[in-house]
Scaffold this motif. Structure first.
Motif, PDB file in Angstrom:
ATOM      1  N   VAL A 156       0.829  -1.210   0.000  1.00 28.39           N
ATOM      2  CA  VAL A 156       0.000   0.000   0.000  1.00 28.39           C
ATOM      3  C   VAL A 156       0.860   1.257   0.000  1.00 28.39           C
ATOM      4  O   VAL A 156       0.558   2.241  -0.684  1.00 28.39           O
ATOM      5  CB  VAL A 156      -0.975  -0.022   1.194  1.00 28.39           C
ATOM      6  N   TYR A 157       1.982   1.262   0.727  1.00 31.04           N
ATOM      7  CA  TYR A 157       2.835   2.460   0.771  1.00 31.04           C
ATOM      8  C   TYR A 157       3.537   2.688  -0.565  1.00 31.04           C
ATOM      9  O   TYR A 157       3.670   3.827  -1.026  1.00 31.04           O
ATOM     10  CB  TYR A 157       3.853   2.334   1.900  1.00 31.04           C
ATOM     11  N   LEU A 158       3.986   1.606  -1.186  1.00 32.18           N
ATOM     12  CA  LEU A 158       4.606   1.745  -2.507  1.00 32.18           C
ATOM     13  C   LEU A 158       3.580   2.207  -3.540  1.00 32.18           C
ATOM     14  O   LEU A 158       3.891   3.016  -4.431  1.00 32.18           O
ATOM     15  CB  LEU A 158       5.219   0.413  -2.943  1.00 32.18           C
ATOM     16  N   PHE A 159       2.357   1.728  -3.407  1.00 27.28           N
ATOM     17  CA  PHE A 159       1.292   2.128  -4.325  1.00 27.28           C
ATOM     18  C   PHE A 159       0.972   3.612  -4.173  1.00 27.28           C
ATOM     19  O   PHE A 159       0.830   4.338  -5.164  1.00 27.28           O
ATOM     20  CB  PHE A 159       0.052   1.276  -4.063  1.00 27.28           C
ATOM     21  N   GLN A 160       0.896   4.086  -2.930  1.00 31.22           N
ATOM     22  CA  GLN A 160       0.643   5.503  -2.697  1.00 31.22           C
ATOM     23  C   GLN A 160       1.832   6.358  -3.151  1.00 31.22           C
ATOM     24  O   GLN A 160       1.647   7.471  -3.651  1.00 31.22           O
ATOM     25  CB  GLN A 160       0.361   5.740  -1.209  1.00 31.22           C
ATOM     26  N   ALA A 161       3.052   5.847  -2.969  1.00 33.01           N
ATOM     27  CA  ALA A 161       4.233   6.586  -3.424  1.00 33.01           C
ATOM     28  C   ALA A 161       4.234   6.711  -4.949  1.00 33.01           C
ATOM     29  O   ALA A 161       4.600   7.763  -5.493  1.00 33.01           O
ATOM     30  CB  ALA A 161       5.498   5.886  -2.943  1.00 33.01           C
ATOM     31  N   ALA A 162       3.829   5.656  -5.639  1.00 30.51           N
ATOM     32  CA  ALA A 162       3.740   5.735  -7.104  1.00 30.51           C
ATOM     33  C   ALA A 162       2.707   6.769  -7.534  1.00 30.51           C
ATOM     34  O   ALA A 162       2.929   7.539  -8.475  1.00 30.51           O
ATOM     35  CB  ALA A 162       3.398   4.363  -7.677  1.00 30.51           C
ATOM     36  N   GLY A 163       1.569   6.825  -6.838  1.00 32.49           N
ATOM     37  CA  GLY A 163       0.570   7.846  -7.141  1.00 32.49           C
ATOM     38  C   GLY A 163       1.084   9.246  -6.875  1.00 32.49           C
ATOM     39  O   GLY A 163       0.795  10.185  -7.635  1.00 32.49           O
ATOM     40  N   LEU A 164       1.883   9.408  -5.807  1.00 30.44           N
ATOM     41  CA  LEU A 164       2.459  10.717  -5.506  1.00 30.44           C
ATOM     42  C   LEU A 164       3.455  11.146  -6.583  1.00 30.44           C
ATOM     43  O   LEU A 164       3.496  12.318  -6.978  1.00 30.44           O
ATOM     44  CB  LEU A 164       3.143  10.673  -4.136  1.00 30.44           C
ATOM     45  N   VAL A 165       4.242  10.196  -7.073  1.00 34.73           N
ATOM     46  CA  VAL A 165       5.192  10.508  -8.152  1.00 34.73           C
ATOM     47  C   VAL A 165       4.447  10.948  -9.410  1.00 34.73           C
ATOM     48  O   VAL A 165       4.828  11.923 -10.082  1.00 34.73           O
ATOM     49  CB  VAL A 165       6.093   9.288  -8.428  1.00 34.73           C
ATOM     50  N   LEU A 166       3.364  10.270  -9.745  1.00 31.83           N
ATOM     51  CA  LEU A 166       2.577  10.659 -10.913  1.00 31.83           C
ATOM     52  C   LEU A 166       1.937  12.029 -10.721  1.00 31.83           C
ATOM     53  O   LEU A 166       1.855  12.827 -11.666  1.00 31.83           O
ATOM     54  CB  LEU A 166       1.496   9.603 -11.181  1.00 31.83           C
ATOM     55  N   LEU A 167       1.495  12.322  -9.488  1.00 32.72           N
ATOM     56  CA  LEU A 167       0.920  13.636  -9.220  1.00 32.72           C
ATOM     57  C   LEU A 167       1.954  14.744  -9.383  1.00 32.72           C
ATOM     58  O   LEU A 167       1.680  15.796  -9.992  1.00 32.72           O
ATOM     59  CB  LEU A 167       0.342  13.665  -7.807  1.00 32.72           C
ATOM     60  N   VAL A 168       3.164  14.517  -8.874  1.00 32.21           N
ATOM     61  CA  VAL A 168       4.229  15.510  -9.023  1.00 32.21           C
ATOM     62  C   VAL A 168       4.592  15.693 -10.497  1.00 32.21           C
ATOM     63  O   VAL A 168       4.821  16.822 -10.964  1.00 32.21           O
ATOM     64  CB  VAL A 168       5.457  15.090  -8.198  1.00 32.21           C
ATOM     65  N   ALA A 169       4.619  14.594 -11.243  1.00 29.92           N
ATOM     66  CA  ALA A 169       4.921  14.695 -12.680  1.00 29.92           C
ATOM     67  C   ALA A 169       3.839  15.477 -13.417  1.00 29.92           C
ATOM     68  O   ALA A 169       4.140  16.286 -14.307  1.00 29.92           O
ATOM     69  CB  ALA A 169       5.070  13.291 -13.269  1.00 29.92           C
ATOM     70  N   MET A 170       2.579  15.266 -13.041  1.00 28.45           N
ATOM     71  CA  MET A 170       1.492  15.998 -13.691  1.00 28.45           C
ATOM     72  C   MET A 170       1.571  17.489 -13.375  1.00 28.45           C
ATOM     73  O   MET A 170       1.417  18.342 -14.268  1.00 28.45           O
ATOM     74  CB  MET A 170       0.149  15.435 -13.241  1.00 28.45           C
ATOM     75  N   ILE A 171       1.853  17.835 -12.112  1.00 31.58           N
ATOM     76  CA  ILE A 171       1.984  19.249 -11.733  1.00 31.58           C
ATOM     77  C   ILE A 171       3.178  19.877 -12.456  1.00 31.58           C
ATOM     78  O   ILE A 171       3.107  21.013 -12.936  1.00 31.58           O
ATOM     79  CB  ILE A 171       2.120  19.372 -10.207  1.00 31.58           C
TER      80      ILE A 171
END
Length: 202
Positions: free
Chosen positions: A146-161
């Motif tokens: 779950v933590y790795l999954f949330q970290a991947a989502g955070l990386v995608l969010l930073v890339a989108m911003i």
């Protein structure tokens, strides 16, 4: 020939033919439509293999978002692809050289590839029998990873911003809203009471 094998050949032939038409079509809109057809047939192949989660992801994410986005971008921008193709032949030798190098690398990797028996027999998370792969993936992702999954989502969010910030262009002379100014304005600045005599207009 069994029925699943028949559908496998049908979906495979259509997928390969549509993939070839993606790069062979002169009209970019037709290329995107053939790309959607290729995605749909690849999703059908995943269903035949018993991987319904990957099939749904392929249809929802790629067909429903990426390919449709490509289609709208191509149709709205009205890019002159004939002008872009001019001068492409001068880069053909470099492209052929890069393609040959990649092909040789793939052949070297495929020729030296080997699977050890320890890897195939040492599954970290065994899948229970009689459970769908979507449910099994959900249990694994949202429990152990779950933590790795949330970290991947955070990386995608930073890339989108970051992509939005890099492509944002401020134009001069364009009116923009300032919520702080709008909320803090007074009635005297925006409203004027005018007494009009009877029978007269403004």
């Amino acid at each position: 020939m069994t029925l699943p094998l028949f559908f496998f050949y049908v979906f495979s032939i259509v997928a390969v033919a549509s993939a070839l038409m993606v790069i062979a079509s002169r009209n970019p809109v037709h290329s995107v439509l053939f790309l959607i057809l290729c995605f749909v047939n690849a999703a059908a192949l995943f269903l035949l293999a018993g991987a319904e989660f990957l099939a749904l992801i392929l249809v929802v994410v790629y067909v429903g978002a990426v390919a449709v986005l490509f289609l709208f971008v191509v149709m709205m921008l009205d890019v002159d692809f004939a002008e872009m193709r001019q001068g492409m032949l001068q880069y053909a030798p470099v492209g052929v050289l890069v393609g040959v190098i990649l092909l040789l690398e793939l052949l070297l990797v495929a020729g030296s590839f080997a699977v050890s028996p320890e890897v195939t027999g040492g599954a970290v998370v065994p899948i229970e029998s009689g459970i769908e792969n979507t449910r099994a993936l959900g249990r694994i992702i949202y429990t152990q990873y779950v933590y790795l999954f949330q970290a991947a989502g955070l990386v995608l969010l930073v890339a989108m911003i970051g992509a939005i910030v890099l492509t944002l262009r401020h134009k001069a002379g364009v009116k923009r809203q300032d919520p702080a100014v709008q909320v803090g304005r007074k009635r005297s600045e925006t409203l004027q009471v005018v007494k009009v005599k009877s029978g007269q207009g403004l």
